[in-house]
Design an enzyme around this catalytic site. Structure first.
Site, PDB file in Angstrom:
ATOM      1  N   GLU A  32       0.837  -1.181   0.009  1.00  0.00           N
ATOM      2  CA  GLU A  32       0.076   0.182   0.058  1.00  0.00           C
ATOM      3  C   GLU A  32       1.037   1.311  -0.056  1.00  0.00           C
ATOM      4  O   GLU A  32       2.037   1.149  -0.098  1.00  0.00           O
ATOM      5  CB  GLU A  32      -0.998   0.113   1.255  1.00  0.00           C
ATOM      6  CG  GLU A  32      -2.342  -0.265   1.027  1.00  0.00           C
ATOM      7  CD  GLU A  32      -3.124   0.902   0.373  1.00  0.00           C
ATOM      8  OE1 GLU A  32      -2.555   1.851   0.212  1.00  0.00           O
ATOM      9  OE2 GLU A  32      -4.248   0.871   0.594  1.00  0.00           O
ATOM     10  N   ASN A 118      -5.640   5.922   7.221  1.00  0.00           N
ATOM     11  CA  ASN A 118      -5.579   5.036   6.105  1.00  0.00           C
ATOM     12  C   ASN A 118      -4.732   5.590   5.078  1.00  0.00           C
ATOM     13  O   ASN A 118      -3.756   5.256   4.405  1.00  0.00           O
ATOM     14  CB  ASN A 118      -6.713   4.634   5.513  1.00  0.00           C
ATOM     15  CG  ASN A 118      -6.704   3.404   4.455  1.00  0.00           C
ATOM     16  OD1 ASN A 118      -6.548   3.864   3.375  1.00  0.00           O
ATOM     17  ND2 ASN A 118      -7.201   2.227   5.004  1.00  0.00           N
ATOM     18  N   ASN A 174     -11.724   5.996   2.480  1.00  0.00           N
ATOM     19  CA  ASN A 174     -10.426   5.280   2.286  1.00  0.00           C
ATOM     20  C   ASN A 174      -9.877   6.404   1.349  1.00  0.00           C
ATOM     21  O   ASN A 174      -9.027   7.199   2.102  1.00  0.00           O
ATOM     22  CB  ASN A 174     -10.699   4.073   1.444  1.00  0.00           C
ATOM     23  CG  ASN A 174      -9.473   3.230   1.473  1.00  0.00           C
ATOM     24  OD1 ASN A 174      -8.605   3.393   1.611  1.00  0.00           O
ATOM     25  ND2 ASN A 174      -9.926   1.759   1.630  1.00  0.00           N
ATOM     26  N   ASP A 227      -9.786   2.063  -4.061  1.00  0.00           N
ATOM     27  CA  ASP A 227      -9.155   2.223  -2.852  1.00  0.00           C
ATOM     28  C   ASP A 227      -8.231   3.731  -2.892  1.00  0.00           C
ATOM     29  O   ASP A 227      -8.721   4.480  -2.850  1.00  0.00           O
ATOM     30  CB  ASP A 227      -8.178   0.983  -2.478  1.00  0.00           C
ATOM     31  CG  ASP A 227      -7.600   0.994  -1.111  1.00  0.00           C
ATOM     32  OD1 ASP A 227      -7.458   1.929  -0.389  1.00  0.00           O
ATOM     33  OD2 ASP A 227      -7.345  -0.189  -0.704  1.00  0.00           O
TER      34      ASP A 227
END
Length: 296
Positions: A32, A118, A174, A227
């Site tokens: 990520e 996040n 997100n 995302d």
């Protein structure tokens, strides 16, 4: 087999037939938060379950940048070029100073602990915007399973250090990104874990004093969901998806896809001319050169 699909003829000018999607690193568990450091000629990204931040250098390869990383997820750079990181383990957003020390930016709101920051972006005024879903505290896989103290909000941390909840009607926000002129804010709704929550991208108008209005559904990714996402210099939104990266025009229609063999989590522009798209996807990192440039 082609590495892209064209829905709008304009997308055909964005891809280069001799510049396919390439895997540049692999062997991770869930990657990520890619962020490009042009001045250091390297890409940083998170290998969340393994509690580390990795560094990839062209022509050199991959090494560990920081371990442990407090289960870091999303990253960006502030206007001074410092690394800003979301950490599931500390339930905070931090900044890495030039001397390597780490400064806490935010870990609480109204006296309660954040969930698991996040994704994060920095606006032109220096304010830090972050999403705070519950994914990092829902299980022990990407952090520490813990009690949720706050709703899943979007926050703005003013340069003065004060924090405000600016969006409070998400199930689990997100990825987020500003348009190049900062008049639009895009936020991905990926829903609560173990539910059938609808997943989509919302768009907000940004007025003076960073006040947000609107919030209509901008686009719904299929397959998978949005995302992480970034915009190019013309305002096209490039979003993660279940089958790769989707390019969405400013009016919300799908222009085309970059096909990636793993589920994509996030992406960023980088490289010599900000024309290279770096893609984190499940166990690997991919890159593709485009006839596009990323927004600042």
């Amino acid at each position: 087999m082609s590495f892209f699909e064209i829905m709008d003829p304009a997308f055909g000018k964005f891809v280069l037939g001799n510049a396919p999607v390439k895997q540049i690193a692999s062997g991770f568990d869930w990657v990520e938060g890619p962020v490009w450091f042009g001045d250091l000629n390297c890409l940083l990204f998170s290998d969340i379950p393994n509690n580390r931040i990795m560094r990839w250098i062209p022509g050199v390869g991959t090494s560990i940048f920081r371990e442990p990383s407090n289960f870091a997820n999303g990253h960006t750079r502030d206007r001074q070029g410092r690394l800003v990181s979301c950490e599931h383990g500390s339930r905070s957003v931090t900044r890495t100073e030039f001397d390597g020390s780490i400064t806490m930016i935010a870990d609480r709101y109204e006296g309660k602990r954040l969930n698991s920051p996040n994704d994060v972006i920095v606006a032109s005024d220096g304010a830090i915007w972050l999403t705070d879903p519950h994914y990092g505290i829902a299980t022990d896989y990407e952090g520490y399973k813990s009690e949720q103290e706050l709703p899943c909000n979007v926050y703005r941390v003013d340069p003065s250090g004060s924090i405000a909840a600016v969006l409070t009607d998400f199930n689990c926000p997100n990825g987020l990104a500003f348009s190049p002129d900062e008049k639009k804010l895009y936020v991905a709704e990926t829903g609560r874990m173990h539910t059938d929550d609808r997943r989509y991208i919302r768009v907000f108008d940004v007025a003076e004093n960073w006040r947000l209005t609107g919030g209509d559904v901008f686009h719904e990714i299929s397959p998978g969901c949005a995302d992480g996402m970034r915009l190019d210099s013309d305002g096209n939104l490039w979003s993660s998806a279940g089958d790769g990266v989707h390019c969405i025009a400013p009016d919300g229609h799908l222009m085309g896809k970059l096909l990636v063999p793993e589920t994509v989590s996030n992406l960023c522009f980088g490289g010599r001319g900000k024309h290279k798209l770096f893609i984190t996807a499940t166990t690997s990192v991919y890159a593709i050169s485009l006839n596009r440039r990323g927004a600042l």
